[in-house]
Write a protein that holds these residues in place. Structure first.
Motif, short mmCIF file in Angstrom:
data_model
loop_
_atom_site.label_atom_id
_atom_site.label_comp_id
_atom_site.label_asym_id
_atom_site.label_seq_id
_atom_site.Cartn_x
_atom_site.Cartn_y
_atom_site.Cartn_z
N PHE A 25 11.94 83.82 43.26
CA PHE A 25 11.46 82.57 43.83
C PHE A 25 10.25 82.91 44.69
O PHE A 25 10.00 84.06 45.03
CB PHE A 25 12.55 81.87 44.66
CG PHE A 25 12.92 82.58 45.92
CD1 PHE A 25 12.25 82.31 47.11
CD2 PHE A 25 13.95 83.50 45.93
CE1 PHE A 25 12.59 82.98 48.28
CE2 PHE A 25 14.29 84.17 47.10
CZ PHE A 25 13.62 83.91 48.27
N PHE A 26 9.48 81.88 45.01
CA PHE A 26 8.28 82.06 45.82
C PHE A 26 8.30 81.04 46.94
O PHE A 26 8.45 79.85 46.69
CB PHE A 26 7.02 81.85 44.97
CG PHE A 26 6.82 82.92 43.94
CD1 PHE A 26 6.01 83.98 44.19
CD2 PHE A 26 7.49 82.84 42.72
CE1 PHE A 26 5.83 84.99 43.26
CE2 PHE A 26 7.32 83.83 41.77
CZ PHE A 26 6.50 84.91 42.03
N THR A 27 8.14 81.52 48.15
CA THR A 27 7.99 80.63 49.29
C THR A 27 6.50 80.31 49.39
O THR A 27 5.68 81.22 49.52
CB THR A 27 8.49 81.31 50.58
OG1 THR A 27 9.86 81.64 50.40
CG2 THR A 27 8.34 80.39 51.77
N ILE A 28 6.18 79.03 49.32
CA ILE A 28 4.79 78.58 49.38
C ILE A 28 4.66 77.74 50.64
O ILE A 28 5.25 76.67 50.74
CB ILE A 28 4.40 77.74 48.15
CG1 ILE A 28 4.69 78.49 46.84
CG2 ILE A 28 2.96 77.26 48.24
CD1 ILE A 28 3.81 79.67 46.58
N ASP A 29 3.88 78.22 51.60
CA ASP A 29 3.75 77.53 52.88
C ASP A 29 2.42 76.82 53.09
O ASP A 29 2.25 76.11 54.07
CB ASP A 29 3.95 78.53 54.03
CG ASP A 29 5.38 79.01 54.12
OD1 ASP A 29 6.30 78.19 53.93
OD2 ASP A 29 5.59 80.21 54.39
N ASP A 33 -1.55 79.92 50.21
CA ASP A 33 -0.38 80.61 49.66
C ASP A 33 -0.23 80.31 48.16
O ASP A 33 0.02 81.21 47.36
CB ASP A 33 0.88 80.11 50.38
CG ASP A 33 1.69 81.19 51.02
OD1 ASP A 33 1.25 82.34 51.04
OD2 ASP A 33 2.79 80.86 51.50
N LEU A 34 -0.35 79.05 47.80
CA LEU A 34 -0.22 78.65 46.41
C LEU A 34 -1.28 79.35 45.55
O LEU A 34 -0.97 79.90 44.50
CB LEU A 34 -0.32 77.13 46.27
CG LEU A 34 -0.24 76.56 44.86
CD1 LEU A 34 1.10 76.88 44.21
CD2 LEU A 34 -0.47 75.05 44.90
N GLU A 35 -2.51 79.34 46.02
CA GLU A 35 -3.60 79.98 45.28
C GLU A 35 -3.36 81.48 45.14
O GLU A 35 -3.55 82.05 44.06
CB GLU A 35 -4.94 79.73 45.96
CG GLU A 35 -5.37 78.28 45.96
CD GLU A 35 -5.52 77.69 44.56
OE1 GLU A 35 -6.01 78.39 43.64
OE2 GLU A 35 -5.13 76.53 44.38
N GLN A 36 -2.96 82.13 46.21
CA GLN A 36 -2.78 83.57 46.19
C GLN A 36 -1.58 84.00 45.35
O GLN A 36 -1.62 85.04 44.69
CB GLN A 36 -2.64 84.12 47.61
CG GLN A 36 -3.92 84.04 48.40
CD GLN A 36 -3.76 84.48 49.85
OE1 GLN A 36 -2.66 84.51 50.39
NE2 GLN A 36 -4.87 84.83 50.47
N LYS A 37 -0.52 83.21 45.36
CA LYS A 37 0.70 83.59 44.63
C LYS A 37 0.73 83.11 43.19
O LYS A 37 1.54 83.58 42.40
CB LYS A 37 1.92 83.07 45.40
CG LYS A 37 2.09 83.77 46.73
CD LYS A 37 3.25 83.22 47.52
CE LYS A 37 3.37 83.93 48.88
NZ LYS A 37 4.46 83.36 49.69
N TRP A 38 -0.16 82.19 42.82
CA TRP A 38 -0.13 81.62 41.48
C TRP A 38 -0.26 82.68 40.38
O TRP A 38 0.51 82.64 39.40
CB TRP A 38 -1.17 80.52 41.34
CG TRP A 38 -0.98 79.74 40.08
CD1 TRP A 38 -1.77 79.74 38.97
CD2 TRP A 38 0.10 78.85 39.79
NE1 TRP A 38 -1.26 78.91 38.01
CE2 TRP A 38 -0.10 78.35 38.50
CE3 TRP A 38 1.23 78.43 40.51
CZ2 TRP A 38 0.78 77.45 37.89
CZ3 TRP A 38 2.10 77.53 39.92
CH2 TRP A 38 1.88 77.06 38.62
N LEU A 74 9.37 72.50 49.71
CA LEU A 74 7.91 72.55 49.63
C LEU A 74 7.30 71.42 50.44
O LEU A 74 7.81 70.30 50.44
CB LEU A 74 7.49 72.43 48.16
CG LEU A 74 6.01 72.48 47.86
CD1 LEU A 74 5.47 73.88 48.12
CD2 LEU A 74 5.75 72.08 46.42
N ASP A 75 6.22 71.71 51.09
CA ASP A 75 5.46 70.67 51.80
C ASP A 75 5.05 69.62 50.77
O ASP A 75 4.38 69.95 49.78
CB ASP A 75 4.23 71.31 52.44
CG ASP A 75 3.37 70.36 53.24
OD1 ASP A 75 3.50 69.12 53.05
OD2 ASP A 75 2.55 70.84 54.03
N PRO A 76 5.44 68.36 50.96
CA PRO A 76 5.11 67.34 49.96
C PRO A 76 3.61 67.19 49.73
O PRO A 76 3.20 66.78 48.64
CB PRO A 76 5.74 66.07 50.52
CG PRO A 76 5.94 66.33 51.98
CD PRO A 76 6.16 67.80 52.11
#
Length: 143
Positions: A25-29, A33-38, A74-76
């Motif tokens: 799983f990935f914690t996206i804050d 974060d989304l860009e780096q972990k994608w 996830l942040d909506p």
């Protein structure tokens, strides 16, 4: 919390729960974060992306309050971006929700499936949101 409660009980976890963050799983804050972990997410060749929303209308309050450990998702505000990235990569998005507000957020963001719908009579889904889900062909799996 999901890892600690479910995975540990089922003996899937060999090591600290943190060891699964970034592999199962990935914690996206944040958007960064989304860009780096994608790329790492895509490197695992997922069949679909599952996002967790948990009383998303209270996201900011819950994420900074230890009393809500594990009780926020996830942040909506990030969901539309995550859905767009998944769709651009040819992936469907499934959303786990907790209330009618989460349903609205998920449908508005364009998810492909609602994977968990624990509604109560106190939090009915808005008719407009149900109709939008139907028009968009969003699969709704109730539990």
């Amino acid at each position: 919390m999901l890892v600690e409660v479910v995975w540990r009980r089922l003996a899937y976890l060999n090591g600290p729960p943190e060891s699964l963050n970034g592999s199962r799983f990935f914690t996206i804050d944040s958007a960064l974060d989304l860009e780096q972990k994608w790329p790492q997410i895509l490197s695992q060749k997922p069949d679909f992306i599952k996002v967790m929303l948990w009383v998303s209308g209270e996201h900011e309050r819950r994420r900074h309050d230890k009393a809500y450990y594990g009780l926020f998702g996830l942040d909506p505000a990030l969901l539309p971006r995550a859905v767009a990235k998944a769709h651009a990569s040819g992936l469907r998005v499934s959303a786990h929700l907790n209330n009618a507000s989460d349903f609205h957020v998920a449908v508005s963001a364009g998810v492909d499936e609602i994977a968990h719908l624990p509604m109560t009579a106190l939090t009915p889904i808005a008719v407009e949101d149900a109709k939008l889900a139907a028009r968009r062909g969003i699969v709704v799996v109730t539990t």
